[in-house]
Design a protein around this motif. Structure first.
Motif, PDB file in Angstrom:
ATOM      1  N   ALA A   8       0.842  -1.196   0.000  1.00 46.37           N
ATOM      2  CA  ALA A   8       0.000   0.000   0.000  1.00 46.37           C
ATOM      3  C   ALA A   8       0.881   1.252   0.000  1.00 46.37           C
ATOM      4  O   ALA A   8       0.554   2.250  -0.627  1.00 46.37           O
ATOM      5  N   ALA A   9       2.002   1.218   0.669  1.00 41.42           N
ATOM      6  CA  ALA A   9       2.894   2.367   0.725  1.00 41.42           C
ATOM      7  C   ALA A   9       3.591   2.564  -0.624  1.00 41.42           C
ATOM      8  O   ALA A   9       3.917   3.670  -1.003  1.00 41.42           O
ATOM      9  N   ALA A  10       3.811   1.502  -1.376  1.00 38.69           N
ATOM     10  CA  ALA A  10       4.485   1.597  -2.657  1.00 38.69           C
ATOM     11  C   ALA A  10       3.556   2.107  -3.755  1.00 38.69           C
ATOM     12  O   ALA A  10       4.012   2.471  -4.820  1.00 38.69           O
ATOM     13  N   ALA A  11       2.264   2.130  -3.529  1.00 36.37           N
ATOM     14  CA  ALA A  11       1.314   2.608  -4.540  1.00 36.37           C
ATOM     15  C   ALA A  11       1.537   4.099  -4.776  1.00 36.37           C
ATOM     16  O   ALA A  11       1.837   4.842  -3.855  1.00 36.37           O
ATOM     17  N   PRO A  12       1.416   4.537  -6.042  1.00 43.19           N
ATOM     18  CA  PRO A  12       1.642   5.953  -6.341  1.00 43.19           C
ATOM     19  C   PRO A  12       0.603   6.825  -5.657  1.00 43.19           C
ATOM     20  O   PRO A  12      -0.559   6.462  -5.552  1.00 43.19           O
ATOM     21  N   ALA A  13       1.038   7.978  -5.219  1.00 42.12           N
ATOM     22  CA  ALA A  13       0.135   8.908  -4.545  1.00 42.12           C
ATOM     23  C   ALA A  13      -0.789   9.540  -5.578  1.00 42.12           C
ATOM     24  O   ALA A  13      -0.425   9.726  -6.739  1.00 42.12           O
ATOM     25  N   ALA A  14      -1.993   9.854  -5.176  1.00 36.13           N
ATOM     26  CA  ALA A  14      -2.960  10.477  -6.072  1.00 36.13           C
ATOM     27  C   ALA A  14      -2.474  11.889  -6.404  1.00 36.13           C
ATOM     28  O   ALA A  14      -1.978  12.589  -5.535  1.00 36.13           O
ATOM     29  N   PRO A  15      -2.592  12.306  -7.684  1.00 32.82           N
ATOM     30  CA  PRO A  15      -2.150  13.654  -8.042  1.00 32.82           C
ATOM     31  C   PRO A  15      -3.042  14.691  -7.371  1.00 32.82           C
ATOM     32  O   PRO A  15      -4.210  14.439  -7.099  1.00 32.82           O
ATOM     33  N   HIS A  16      -2.479  15.851  -7.131  1.00 32.78           N
ATOM     34  CA  HIS A  16      -3.266  16.927  -6.534  1.00 32.78           C
ATOM     35  C   HIS A  16      -4.253  17.421  -7.578  1.00 32.78           C
ATOM     36  O   HIS A  16      -3.896  17.642  -8.735  1.00 32.78           O
ATOM     37  N   LEU A  17      -5.488  17.613  -7.167  1.00 36.25           N
ATOM     38  CA  LEU A  17      -6.532  18.018  -8.098  1.00 36.25           C
ATOM     39  C   LEU A  17      -7.130  19.350  -7.677  1.00 36.25           C
ATOM     40  O   LEU A  17      -7.226  19.658  -6.489  1.00 36.25           O
ATOM     41  N   ASN A  18      -7.543  20.129  -8.662  1.00 34.47           N
ATOM     42  CA  ASN A  18      -8.291  21.352  -8.399  1.00 34.47           C
ATOM     43  C   ASN A  18      -9.701  20.976  -7.990  1.00 34.47           C
ATOM     44  O   ASN A  18     -10.096  19.803  -8.028  1.00 34.47           O
ATOM     45  N   LEU A  19     -10.501  21.953  -7.643  1.00 33.80           N
ATOM     46  CA  LEU A  19     -11.877  21.694  -7.239  1.00 33.80           C
ATOM     47  C   LEU A  19     -12.704  21.090  -8.363  1.00 33.80           C
ATOM     48  O   LEU A  19     -13.632  20.328  -8.115  1.00 33.80           O
ATOM     49  N   ASP A  20     -12.364  21.426  -9.611  1.00 33.99           N
ATOM     50  CA  ASP A  20     -13.123  20.880 -10.736  1.00 33.99           C
ATOM     51  C   ASP A  20     -12.598  19.517 -11.178  1.00 33.99           C
ATOM     52  O   ASP A  20     -13.080  18.947 -12.152  1.00 33.99           O
ATOM     53  N   GLY A  21     -11.585  18.973 -10.504  1.00 36.28           N
ATOM     54  CA  GLY A  21     -11.087  17.646 -10.805  1.00 36.28           C
ATOM     55  C   GLY A  21      -9.897  17.623 -11.748  1.00 36.28           C
ATOM     56  O   GLY A  21      -9.339  16.564 -12.019  1.00 36.28           O
ATOM     57  N   THR A  22      -9.494  18.775 -12.287  1.00 38.53           N
ATOM     58  CA  THR A  22      -8.338  18.805 -13.177  1.00 38.53           C
ATOM     59  C   THR A  22      -7.058  18.794 -12.347  1.00 38.53           C
ATOM     60  O   THR A  22      -7.040  19.274 -11.213  1.00 38.53           O
ATOM     61  N   PRO A  23      -5.981  18.227 -12.869  1.00 37.87           N
ATOM     62  CA  PRO A  23      -4.735  18.194 -12.096  1.00 37.87           C
ATOM     63  C   PRO A  23      -4.148  19.594 -11.911  1.00 37.87           C
ATOM     64  O   PRO A  23      -4.261  20.452 -12.782  1.00 37.87           O
ATOM     65  N   VAL A  24      -3.558  19.808 -10.760  1.00 50.08           N
ATOM     66  CA  VAL A  24      -2.935  21.096 -10.449  1.00 50.08           C
ATOM     67  C   VAL A  24      -1.651  21.216 -11.250  1.00 50.08           C
ATOM     68  O   VAL A  24      -0.837  20.300 -11.296  1.00 50.08           O
ATOM     69  N   GLN A  25      -1.478  22.376 -11.909  1.00 46.84           N
ATOM     70  CA  GLN A  25      -0.249  22.619 -12.650  1.00 46.84           C
ATOM     71  C   GLN A  25       0.634  23.534 -11.806  1.00 46.84           C
ATOM     72  O   GLN A  25       0.208  24.582 -11.356  1.00 46.84           O
ATOM     73  N   THR A  26       1.852  23.099 -11.591  1.00 45.72           N
ATOM     74  CA  THR A  26       2.783  23.910 -10.817  1.00 45.72           C
ATOM     75  C   THR A  26       3.848  24.453 -11.754  1.00 45.72           C
ATOM     76  O   THR A  26       4.318  23.764 -12.657  1.00 45.72           O
ATOM     77  N   VAL A  27       4.209  25.695 -11.533  1.00 44.80           N
ATOM     78  CA  VAL A  27       5.249  26.334 -12.322  1.00 44.80           C
ATOM     79  C   VAL A  27       6.503  26.343 -11.465  1.00 44.80           C
ATOM     80  O   VAL A  27       6.516  26.880 -10.367  1.00 44.80           O
ATOM     81  N   LYS A  28       7.555  25.722 -11.978  1.00 39.06           N
ATOM     82  CA  LYS A  28       8.797  25.679 -11.236  1.00 39.06           C
ATOM     83  C   LYS A  28       9.625  26.909 -11.571  1.00 39.06           C
ATOM     84  O   LYS A  28       9.730  27.309 -12.725  1.00 39.06           O
ATOM     85  N   GLU A  29      10.198  27.502 -10.546  1.00 38.65           N
ATOM     86  CA  GLU A  29      11.081  28.648 -10.730  1.00 38.65           C
ATOM     87  C   GLU A  29      12.400  28.155 -11.306  1.00 38.65           C
ATOM     88  O   GLU A  29      12.817  27.032 -11.041  1.00 38.65           O
ATOM     89  N   PRO A  30      13.087  28.993 -12.088  1.00 37.35           N
ATOM     90  CA  PRO A  30      14.392  28.577 -12.594  1.00 37.35           C
ATOM     91  C   PRO A  30      15.361  28.361 -11.439  1.00 37.35           C
ATOM     92  O   PRO A  30      15.249  28.992 -10.393  1.00 37.35           O
ATOM     93  N   ALA A  31      16.272  27.472 -11.640  1.00 34.64           N
ATOM     94  CA  ALA A  31      17.224  27.129 -10.594  1.00 34.64           C
ATOM     95  C   ALA A  31      18.051  28.361 -10.237  1.00 34.64           C
ATOM     96  O   ALA A  31      18.493  29.114 -11.093  1.00 34.64           O
TER      97      ALA A  31
END
Length: 109
Positions: A8-31
């Motif tokens: 159960a611990a090895a199972a992939p974690a559920a992606p973070h979802l918005n309220l409408d069910g779409t996946p959350v898009q994160t913008v990564k800052e440049p290194a």
């Protein structure tokens, strides 16, 4: 029981979802480090930092000059023995006027 918990611990974690069910898009800052940047990008960044430092130095110099002018102005108005020994001096070459170059009487021919 310990073996059952391991899969159960090895199972992939559920992606973070918005309220409408779409996946959350994160913008990564440049290194922040220069390791991931090309040499051209590093040179650009270095030039930008240099220009910013020069701009800040120029601003600081202007502020110091303003303060010196204010001090001189106050001294000129309130000190009867005021002399221009500590006057603000502008950098660069001195101004050569026509009279300074040719004299009072030598200019007109």
């Amino acid at each position: 029981a310990a073996l059952a918990a391991a899969p159960a611990a090895a199972a992939p974690a559920a992606p973070h979802l918005n309220l409408d069910g779409t996946p959350v898009q994160t913008v990564k800052e440049p290194a922040a480090s220069a390791e991931g940047l090309s040499m051209k990008a590093q040179a650009r960044r270095k030039a930008e930092e240099h220009a910013l430092r020069e701009k800040e130095d120029a601003k600081r110099q202007r502020e110091e000059t303003k303060k010196q002018i204010e001090r001189d102005n106050y001294a000129r108005k309130h000190d009867p023995n005021w002399k221009t020994t500590e006057g603000v001096q502008k950098g660069g070459k001195d101004i050569n006027t026509f009279r300074g170059k040719y004299g009072e009487d030598c200019g007109g021919g």
